[in-house]
Structure formats: C-alpha cells, structure tokens
Design a protein around this motif. Sequence first.
Motif, mmCIF file in Angstrom:
data_model
loop_
_atom_site.group_PDB
_atom_site.id
_atom_site.type_symbol
_atom_site.label_atom_id
_atom_site.label_comp_id
_atom_site.label_asym_id
_atom_site.label_seq_id
_atom_site.Cartn_x
_atom_site.Cartn_y
_atom_site.Cartn_z
ATOM 1 N N VAL A 152 37.431 43.921 -97.523
ATOM 2 C CA VAL A 152 36.048 43.513 -97.783
ATOM 3 C C VAL A 152 35.963 42.006 -97.998
ATOM 4 N N GLY A 153 37.060 41.393 -98.451
ATOM 5 C CA GLY A 153 37.092 39.933 -98.586
ATOM 6 C C GLY A 153 37.016 39.233 -97.243
ATOM 7 N N PRO A 170 41.807 33.641 -96.720
ATOM 8 C CA PRO A 170 42.536 33.985 -97.946
ATOM 9 C C PRO A 170 42.709 35.473 -98.211
ATOM 10 N N ALA A 171 41.704 36.301 -97.931
ATOM 11 C CA ALA A 171 41.840 37.732 -98.189
ATOM 12 C C ALA A 171 42.870 38.351 -97.257
ATOM 13 N N ALA A 172 42.826 37.971 -95.967
ATOM 14 C CA ALA A 172 43.813 38.490 -95.019
ATOM 15 C C ALA A 172 45.214 38.017 -95.390
ATOM 16 N N LEU A 173 45.328 36.768 -95.802
ATOM 17 C CA LEU A 173 46.626 36.234 -96.219
ATOM 18 C C LEU A 173 47.131 36.954 -97.462
ATOM 19 N N MET A 229 39.649 31.061 -105.124
ATOM 20 C CA MET A 229 39.155 32.175 -105.922
ATOM 21 C C MET A 229 39.313 33.502 -105.186
ATOM 22 N N ILE A 230 39.016 33.517 -103.887
ATOM 23 C CA ILE A 230 39.124 34.750 -103.105
ATOM 24 C C ILE A 230 40.572 35.229 -103.063
ATOM 25 N N PHE A 231 41.500 34.314 -102.805
ATOM 26 C CA PHE A 231 42.919 34.678 -102.717
ATOM 27 C C PHE A 231 43.432 35.186 -104.062
ATOM 28 N N THR A 232 43.132 34.449 -105.117
ATOM 29 C CA THR A 232 43.623 34.830 -106.447
ATOM 30 C C THR A 232 43.014 36.138 -106.898
ATOM 31 N N PHE A 268 44.643 39.386 -105.453
ATOM 32 C CA PHE A 268 45.854 39.790 -106.175
ATOM 33 C C PHE A 268 45.490 40.379 -107.535
ATOM 34 N N ALA A 269 44.523 39.769 -108.219
ATOM 35 C CA ALA A 269 44.113 40.280 -109.530
ATOM 36 C C ALA A 269 43.525 41.679 -109.412
ATOM 37 N N PHE A 270 42.677 41.890 -108.411
ATOM 38 C CA PHE A 270 42.047 43.195 -108.238
ATOM 39 C C PHE A 270 43.100 44.274 -107.983
#
Length: 384
Positions: free
Chosen positions: A135-136, A251-254, A302-305, A308-310
């Motif tokens: 979804v990111g 970032p989300a795909a990475l 923020m998206i990348f971090t 991982f947090a989620f």
Amino acid sequence: MNTRSTSTLGHVALIVAHCAGMVDLVALPVWVGTLIQHYKLDPQQAGGLVTLFLIGAVVSSVFLASRFQRVKGRWVAAGGYALAAACFGTLSQPLDYATMAMLHTAGGLAAGAALSVTHGTIARSLNPHLKFALVGVGLGVFAVVFLGASPKIIAEAGGYMLFALFGAVMLLASLVCAVGFPEPEREPTAVGAPVARIPRAVWFGIVGISAMALVQSMTFSFLERVGADRGHSLNLITGVLVVMGLVNLLPAALAAMLEKRWNARSVLLAGPVIQVLLAAVIMNAPSFYPYAAAASVFAAVMIFTHTFAFGLLARLEPSGRAMAATPAMLMVGAAIGPVLGGTLVKTAGYGSLGLAALLIGGVAVACMSRLPGQAPALLAREAA
C-alpha cells in the motif's frame, strides 16, 4: 490459526483506502500553501485548520482501535470515506473560518475511522510488513499524480479546487471499499489463546512513530511556503514536489526487499536522525539546490522507516489493536505539526523549525531504542 486469502480487488481496495486516508502525508504542503495563498490565512490559522482535521482522525482512530475486532471493516471504511467526501465537497464552497474549522474536524473524524480499519486489516495479514509496503507503493504512485497535477490546477482554478480534489479522492475510496474491502487474512491470535496485553515496547514504538510524524508534518506543512518565500518559482517548487512523488515510489518497495536483510531496530534508530538532518537543510538552505535535494527525499525517510515499524509492531501485537491505531500514532504527531510549525514560523522564522525537529527527533530515537530487532525476542521476554 484460521486464514483466508485476499483477492486482487481486496488488495486494490486496501491501496485506495490507504491513499485516501493518508492524503495528509502527500498533500500537506499544497494544503497549507493553498490556505495561505488563496484563502489569505496566516500560517498559524492555516496550520490550525489542518490540525483540526488530524485531531479528528486521532480521536476516531483511538475510539475504533480497541473495538477493531467487533466492527465490519468494509462498511466503516466505505461510510467513513463517504462522509469525508461530503465534508470536502462542502469545503469547496465559500465559507467562513468557523465553518471551515468544523468541517475539517468532521472530515478528520470520518477519514480517521476508515483508515483505522484499513490499517487494522493490513496488520492481520499473513505478512504485514509486505502488505504495508504494497500500500506504500500505491501511496507513492498517488503522490506522483497528485503533486504533479494539483498545484497548477489550483493556481488556475482557485483554492476551492483543493477541496474538490480531496472530495473526489474520498468518494472514489468509498465506492471501492464498498465493493471490495477484504476481511482480515488471519485471526488475531491462535485458536483458544487469550488476547494478550499490548507489550511495553509497542507503546515506545507508538510514541517514537508519533514523534517522527510530528517532525514530518511540522516540516512538510511549510515545505512549499519556505521555497516560495525564498523566491523560488511555482514551476521550480512543483518540480520538486513531482520529484518527491517519484522518489516516494521507492522506499516502500525497498523496505519490502530488505525486510529479511536489515535489522528493524537499526532502521528505526537511523530514520529519525536522517529525518532531522533533512528538515534542518530544508528550512535553512541558502539556495535552491540543497533545498530541492533535501525536500525530494524527505517524505521517503518516513515511509521507509514506518514500513519497518509497522511490520515489527504488528508481529509484537498480533491482535491488530495497536496497528488499528496507526492513524492515531501518525496523526497525533501530525496534528500538532501544522499549528506548531505555523506558530514557530510566525514568531521566530523558518529556521526555528530545524531546532524543534532536533529536539523532537531525540525523543524518537530514545523511544526506538526500546524496541527489539526481532519480534520473537521481545515476546519471549514478555512471557518470562
């Protein structure tokens, strides 16, 4: 554990619902900039309206998080976005400030409820890290389209078009959710197991993400304005926003690719530090190119971090209750950001945002340091 698969339409519904509910993450600079330029509000007033929207989202998310397992996600999502569409449609008409404030609050309540059940459903997928990354990526595509088109459309048609666009996004999300919003893929706990209390480390993670969201929204809200006030043209600023949208595809795909290779705790410790450094550059850059470079990758951190947090927090707390409160943990910080940023800019100038980001980023790092690198390690300690 009983599981169910999510259809292609279900995945599309989650992506669209995530994009609609996270519109603030994409649109903050355009939102605040439009309120200042077209509605002639000062930074504090403009930030205050966006803050009211975000406060509404926080309140509804907190209310629904503990009730997530007892509500029908499809109808909460469809109904919430339909109400938000009605609020934004009304905002596209000439209104006084008090009425705009009321509609921002109501729209936030409605959209926050819809986003809460969306994130709770994602948290109860078989791989929440991967699903949130999916979804990111969708949000990144939405950002490219929105940031590439909206500034020029608003400049030509007028400020009311911002709210017309928001209303259209919310209406589309409502329709897609009514048709295809999925059930959670797995039960919240193993069969016969009681629902455990939320681990202490999860609460630290929630506060850490909220602190990052505060820095994000405080800086992002005035990203467009600081560029304009330094004499950068609309075309240059729009170009930066488009590049930022393109960067946000990555970032989300990475994060999905690196899920098994990078330690989640290390990512969560580095994220706030990089975010603070970029915020300082954006607000203090003496020329266009440093500003453009930092702004282009600012949201990506923020998206990348957060991906991982989620994933980590969803595994630490498998019932989905904590992640159903994702809108609250993001927006309790984001709600304070626009009005805090507006107040600082009004009283002390743009440079003060960099110092505030440094202080808040320190809180985020301290909280993230309380998280484990792997979920099973914490669960074993909590059970001991």
